[in-house]
Design a protein around this motif. Structure first.
Motif, mmCIF file in Angstrom:
data_model
loop_
_atom_site.group_PDB
_atom_site.id
_atom_site.type_symbol
_atom_site.label_atom_id
_atom_site.label_comp_id
_atom_site.label_asym_id
_atom_site.label_seq_id
_atom_site.Cartn_x
_atom_site.Cartn_y
_atom_site.Cartn_z
ATOM 1 N N PHE A 108 -2.611 38.826 -18.694
ATOM 2 C CA PHE A 108 -2.684 37.635 -18.337
ATOM 3 C C PHE A 108 -1.937 37.406 -17.206
ATOM 4 O O PHE A 108 -2.604 37.992 -16.237
ATOM 5 N N VAL A 109 -0.421 37.597 -17.316
ATOM 6 C CA VAL A 109 0.375 37.113 -16.562
ATOM 7 C C VAL A 109 1.081 38.472 -15.631
ATOM 8 O O VAL A 109 0.982 38.239 -14.642
ATOM 9 N N GLU A 110 0.621 40.121 -16.686
ATOM 10 C CA GLU A 110 1.064 41.001 -16.283
ATOM 11 C C GLU A 110 -0.083 41.315 -15.231
ATOM 12 O O GLU A 110 -0.221 42.119 -13.545
ATOM 13 N N PHE A 111 -1.139 40.948 -15.325
ATOM 14 C CA PHE A 111 -2.158 41.783 -14.403
ATOM 15 C C PHE A 111 -2.494 40.687 -12.947
ATOM 16 O O PHE A 111 -2.507 41.526 -12.193
ATOM 17 N N LYS A 112 -2.129 39.306 -13.288
ATOM 18 C CA LYS A 112 -2.389 38.904 -12.197
ATOM 19 C C LYS A 112 -0.870 39.007 -11.661
ATOM 20 O O LYS A 112 -0.862 39.203 -10.071
ATOM 21 N N ALA A 113 0.277 39.851 -11.676
ATOM 22 C CA ALA A 113 1.685 39.998 -10.592
ATOM 23 C C ALA A 113 1.169 41.246 -10.285
ATOM 24 O O ALA A 113 1.576 42.223 -8.691
ATOM 25 N N ARG A 114 0.662 42.182 -10.835
ATOM 26 C CA ARG A 114 0.298 43.830 -10.333
ATOM 27 C C ARG A 114 -1.040 43.311 -9.334
ATOM 28 O O ARG A 114 -1.215 44.250 -8.329
ATOM 29 N N LEU A 115 -2.210 42.472 -9.613
ATOM 30 C CA LEU A 115 -2.754 42.608 -8.310
ATOM 31 C C LEU A 115 -2.408 41.957 -7.601
ATOM 32 O O LEU A 115 -2.519 41.884 -6.012
ATOM 33 N N LYS A 116 -1.289 40.526 -7.396
ATOM 34 C CA LYS A 116 -0.971 40.641 -6.393
ATOM 35 C C LYS A 116 0.457 41.757 -5.801
ATOM 36 O O LYS A 116 -0.124 41.240 -4.139
ATOM 37 N N PHE B 173 0.210 53.958 -9.386
ATOM 38 C CA PHE B 173 0.631 54.278 -10.436
ATOM 39 C C PHE B 173 1.032 51.891 -10.533
ATOM 40 O O PHE B 173 0.942 51.127 -11.488
ATOM 41 N N VAL B 174 0.617 50.990 -9.606
ATOM 42 C CA VAL B 174 -0.127 50.025 -9.232
ATOM 43 C C VAL B 174 -1.205 49.701 -9.565
ATOM 44 O O VAL B 174 -1.534 49.236 -10.420
ATOM 45 N N TRP B 175 -2.032 50.770 -9.080
ATOM 46 C CA TRP B 175 -3.741 50.646 -10.036
ATOM 47 C C TRP B 175 -3.949 50.680 -11.473
ATOM 48 O O TRP B 175 -4.220 50.442 -12.230
ATOM 49 N N LEU B 176 -3.221 51.670 -11.561
ATOM 50 C CA LEU B 176 -2.945 52.118 -13.329
ATOM 51 C C LEU B 176 -2.607 51.300 -14.079
ATOM 52 O O LEU B 176 -2.786 50.543 -15.015
ATOM 53 N N GLY B 177 -1.194 50.541 -13.831
ATOM 54 C CA GLY B 177 -0.693 49.306 -14.169
ATOM 55 C C GLY B 177 -1.813 47.685 -14.657
ATOM 56 O O GLY B 177 -1.961 47.219 -15.487
ATOM 57 N N LEU B 178 -2.653 48.110 -13.479
ATOM 58 C CA LEU B 178 -3.491 47.011 -13.121
ATOM 59 C C LEU B 178 -4.714 47.234 -14.453
ATOM 60 O O LEU B 178 -4.901 46.075 -14.876
#
Length: 361
Positions: free
Chosen positions: A50-58, A69-74
């Motif tokens: 959840f924490v990492e998802f919010k960071a990638r969403l930002k 890569f950002v989308w894959l991480g998300l």
């Protein structure tokens, strides 16, 4: 005979009606251990995701729309959240199942004589609801940030935790169930010969907790507790809605009139005590809220949340009945902590009353 005035006749000594033979203690311990491991692992993975998802969403909202890569991480961290949630909820269920296999059972009701126990009586139809786990935080409104902190206790386990300090909480098991439910220690009785043993159990109990319901068995148990107990040893539980409670009150009046005309009363006097005037179901303190309070509290759905245990009815020295309602609408801004404080405050006089009772010899 033991000489104990509350000696229980051992009606079940020649037959074992319990699901003891279906219990597997080793399997139960494995399920409990594995369930807790899944809960912990699911919490760690889910919160991290959840924490990492919010960071990638930002990052995406900041303009990294074309970065694959950002989308894959998300997507990867979203999957981690889902995996964590699945592990957490499967773990909770595994723990409950394990507890069913390791639960203690009453070998013989006669063995309870001379011990301190709290008798929990309820309609068997309540069991599925009482065996359920909370799927939301107290007060409602659980989201991905706090859903991993939902209690792992069933509603019955929560009840036992509140009243277990006054003695071993004992309940009659539902006939034919495959495994006992977590919570109160089960005793099992034959369908056609239970009233005598239940009457003995009521007489010897430190206190009786009786969940209101209009069924004939529950109504008989209430009138039997009225006949045998002093008022301060009976607590009526309201897990039901107002309509069901009203049907219970009507059925109690009819059963009391029938029994008081045809059956002997209290063993000490032969007389029946007066029928308590059971109070009406208290309405919510704030059935309607100003729009600003609705918005500040997260919407009307969250404000409609209610406790599983709606309240208690306790009795004074002359059977005067008082309905103590656990009303979340009494709070302007209900939260996990304020609701917990509300229940603790309302329960305190009841717990003080039960704690001051003499141990039955």
């Amino acid at each position: 005979m033991s000489g104990n005035p509350y000696f229980l006749r051992d009606r079940d000594r020649d037959q074992d009606l319990s699901p003891r033979g279906a219990q597997r203690a080793t399997k139960g311990r494995v399920l409990v251990g594995a369930g807790w491991a899944l809960r912990v692992a699911g919490t760690v993975v889910g919160l991290l995701g959840f924490v990492e998802f919010k960071a990638r969403l930002k990052d995406v909202l900041a303009g990294s729309f074309g970065d694959a890569f950002v989308w894959l991480g998300l997507l990867g961290w979203a999957a981690a959240v889902l995996v964590g949630l699945a592990a957490f909820f499967v773990g909770r269920l595994a723990v409950v199942r394990g507890k069913q296999h390791t639960a203690d059972l009453v070998v013989s009701c006669a063995g309870l004589a001379g011990t301190r126990y709290v008798l929990y009586l309820r309609p068997f139809s309540n069991d599925p609801g009482m065996a359920a786990l909370n799927n939301d935080l107290q007060g409602g409104g659980a989201n991905l940030e706090n859903i991993f902190f939902i209690s792992g206790l069933t509603h019955e386990e929560a009840l036992v935790r509140r009243f277990g300090r006054f003695g071993r909480v004992v309940a009659i098991g539902r006939p034919g169930e495959n495994l006992p439910l977590p919570g109160a220690t089960r005793a099992y009785l034959p369908l056609d010969d239970w009233k005598g043993t239940v009457s003995d159990l009521i007489t010897g109990a430190h206190a009786v907790l009786l969940s209101a319901g209009p069924g004939p068995g529950t109504v008989w148990e209430f009138t039997e507790a009225l006949r045998l107990l002093p008022p301060d040893r009976l607590v009526l539980l309201a897990y039901c809605d107002a309509a069901t409670y009203d049907r219970f009150r009507e059925a109690v009046t009819e059963e009391y009139e029938r029994r008081s005309r045809t059956e002997p009363g209290s063993p000490g006097t032969g007389l029946w005590p007066p029928l308590p005037a059971l109070p009406g179901y208290p309405p919510p303190a704030r059935p309607e809220r100003p729009r600003w309070q609705v918005l500040l509290n997260g919407g009307r759905k969250r404000l409609s949340w209610d406790f599983a245990l709606k309240g208690l009815i306790i009795f004074g020295p002359r059977w005067e009945a008082t309905f103590i309602r656990f009303d979340p609408t009494a709070l302007k801004y209900p939260s996990v902590w304020s609701l917990r404080k509300l229940v603790k405050r309302e329960l305190k006089p009841v717990q003080d009353q039960l704690g001051a009772l003499n141990t039955r010899s």
